[in-house]
Enzyme design. Structure first.
Site, PDB file in Angstrom:
ATOM      1  N   ASP A  93       0.844  -1.198   0.000  1.00 56.16           N
ATOM      2  CA  ASP A  93       0.000   0.000   0.000  1.00 56.16           C
ATOM      3  C   ASP A  93       0.884   1.255   0.000  1.00 56.16           C
ATOM      4  O   ASP A  93       1.827   1.350   0.800  1.00 56.16           O
ATOM      5  CB  ASP A  93      -0.865  -0.053   1.276  1.00 56.16           C
ATOM      6  CG  ASP A  93      -1.957   0.984   1.306  1.00 56.16           C
ATOM      7  OD1 ASP A  93      -2.414   1.403   0.234  1.00 56.16           O
ATOM      8  OD2 ASP A  93      -2.384   1.350   2.430  1.00 56.16           O
ATOM      9  N   ASP A 265      -8.687   0.816   6.244  1.00 53.83           N
ATOM     10  CA  ASP A 265      -7.715   0.659   7.319  1.00 53.83           C
ATOM     11  C   ASP A 265      -8.295   1.218   8.618  1.00 53.83           C
ATOM     12  O   ASP A 265      -8.372   0.536   9.648  1.00 53.83           O
ATOM     13  CB  ASP A 265      -6.409   1.383   6.952  1.00 53.83           C
ATOM     14  CG  ASP A 265      -5.320   1.175   7.984  1.00 53.83           C
ATOM     15  OD1 ASP A 265      -5.541   0.441   8.961  1.00 53.83           O
ATOM     16  OD2 ASP A 265      -4.233   1.762   7.834  1.00 53.83           O
ATOM     17  N   ARG A 269      -8.942  -0.165  12.726  1.00 52.23           N
ATOM     18  CA  ARG A 269      -8.301   0.417  13.920  1.00 52.23           C
ATOM     19  C   ARG A 269      -9.348   0.798  14.954  1.00 52.23           C
ATOM     20  O   ARG A 269      -9.113   0.676  16.167  1.00 52.23           O
ATOM     21  CB  ARG A 269      -7.506   1.670  13.521  1.00 52.23           C
ATOM     22  CG  ARG A 269      -6.374   1.378  12.568  1.00 52.23           C
ATOM     23  CD  ARG A 269      -5.622   2.652  12.215  1.00 52.23           C
ATOM     24  NE  ARG A 269      -4.637   2.355  11.166  1.00 52.23           N
ATOM     25  CZ  ARG A 269      -3.536   3.053  10.960  1.00 52.23           C
ATOM     26  NH1 ARG A 269      -3.271   4.112  11.685  1.00 52.23           N
ATOM     27  NH2 ARG A 269      -2.694   2.717  10.003  1.00 52.23           N
TER      28      ARG A 269
END
Ligand code: G3H
Ligand code: 13P
Ligand code: ZN
Length: 328
Positions: A93, A265, A269
């Site tokens: 990424d 992402d 988290r």
């Protein structure tokens, strides 16, 4: 089984988007693999075909440098053996040229992203073309980026600059990239939209129309930043500000316009943070790392199942397997 992102895109194009999930550690890896097979509580749960999805496991430069990149690679190899039914791509990424070459030479990655989007068009093309040549020589595919998202991309602080459709045509033609990340209003991180802004579908539609047929597009900054998880974090002592992300009901309309890869992402988290905060709040005497980890893995697997449902990738795993077996 590790495949390239473009093999996954061939099956998905115009119908659904493949989830591209960032990974940093063991618990995320286990949750990710279980979730993509519809297994929640343990590795021994039966695979659920209606929830099983192809996916992209992506590793940022930050994740590679968190400990030693070889730990992550070993984890992923082990997960591939423990869950032999999965079909996924291993993707770098937001790579620099140097990071791309390191991944290409490692023989482990099936796909890399070269992110030279902060450069002027000619320089972005020049860098991307170099990476494409070196990647293609080893059968690895390349995602590139044109336009700039808001927020923070690794160490680059970007200001929003939507992708221009005409530039996209020139970029794809001259660079030879296999997929293109476009800036259509999203940004990285938890704080995306101050009000009710959303995706610029008009820009996306123009890009799809001018690019070659079935050319795969990528949407970064696509977490939905669910209020439920932000509220749970704050109720357990967190101090997140009021925020909103991409509306999950916009994933499928974007997929119909050529978005094949949706990058997530931040949402992962948030799940991690809420579960760990709650665990320490509810059991203040605990000092063992495993109890929160045991709660996190099924919670993350469930979240992946939910996300894949919104992306339309849930239930597509067997179709991808058939397509690959038929050599399409
Ligand atoms: O786009 C950036 C990704 O969310 C990766 O974040 O560099 O903190 O691992 P990271
Ligand atoms: P989010 O911050 O919205 O999860 O985006 C992640 C991403 O684009 C990784 O490349
Ligand atoms: Zn990104």
């Amino acid at each position: 089984m590790i495949v390239t992102t473009n093999e996954l895109f061939r099956h998905a194009y115009g119908k659904y988007a493949v989830g591209a999930y960032n990974i940093n550690n063991l618990e995320q890896t286990v949750g990710l693999f279980r979730g993509n097979l519809g297994k929640s509580k343990s590795n021994d749960d039966p695979t659920d075909p209606a929830k099983s999805a192809p996916f992209i496991l992506q590793i940022s430069r930050g994740a590679r440098g968190y400990t030693d990149k070889r730990f992550l690679e070993a984890l992923i190899r082990a997960a591939d053996q423990i869950f032999p039914e999965v079909i996924f791509a291993v993707h770098l990424d937001h790579g620099t040229e140097e990071a791309c070459y390191d991944c290409i030479d490692s023989g482990f990655y099936s796909s890399v992203m070269i992110d030279a989007s902060h450069e002027e068009l000619p320089k972005n093309i020049e860098i991307t073309k170099r990476v494409v040549e070196r990647a293609h020589a080893k059968g690895i595919v390349v995602e590139a980026e044109l336009g700039q998202l808001g927020g923070v991309e690794e160490d680059i602080v970007g200001s929003v600059c939507l992708t221009e459709p005409d530039q996209a045509v020139e970029f794809v033609e001259k660079s030879g990239c296999d997929s293109l990340a476009v800036a259509i209003g999203t940004s990285h991180g938890a704080y995306k939209f101050a009000g009710s802004q959303g995706l610029h579908f008009d820009v996306l539609e123009k890009i799809q129309n001018v690019l070659p047929e079935a050319f795969p597009l990528v949407m970064h900054g696509s977490s939905s930043v669910p209020k439920e998880w932000v509220d749970r974090i704050n109720a357990a002592g967190g101090q997140m500000k009021s925020t909103s992300g991409v509306n999950e009901d916009q994933y499928l309309p974007a997929a119909k316009l050529g978005v094949c890869k949706v990058n997530i992402d931040t949402d992962g988290r948030l799940v991690w943070c809420a579960i760990h905060r709650e665990s320490f709040r509810d059991d203040p005497e605990n000092f063992d790392l495993r109890p929160p980890g045991k709660l996190f893995m099924p919670a993350y697997a469930d979240y992946i199942v939910h996300k894949n449902g919104k992306l339309g990738s849930a239930g597509q795993l067997e179709g991808v397997r058939r397509m690959l077996a038929e050599g399409k």
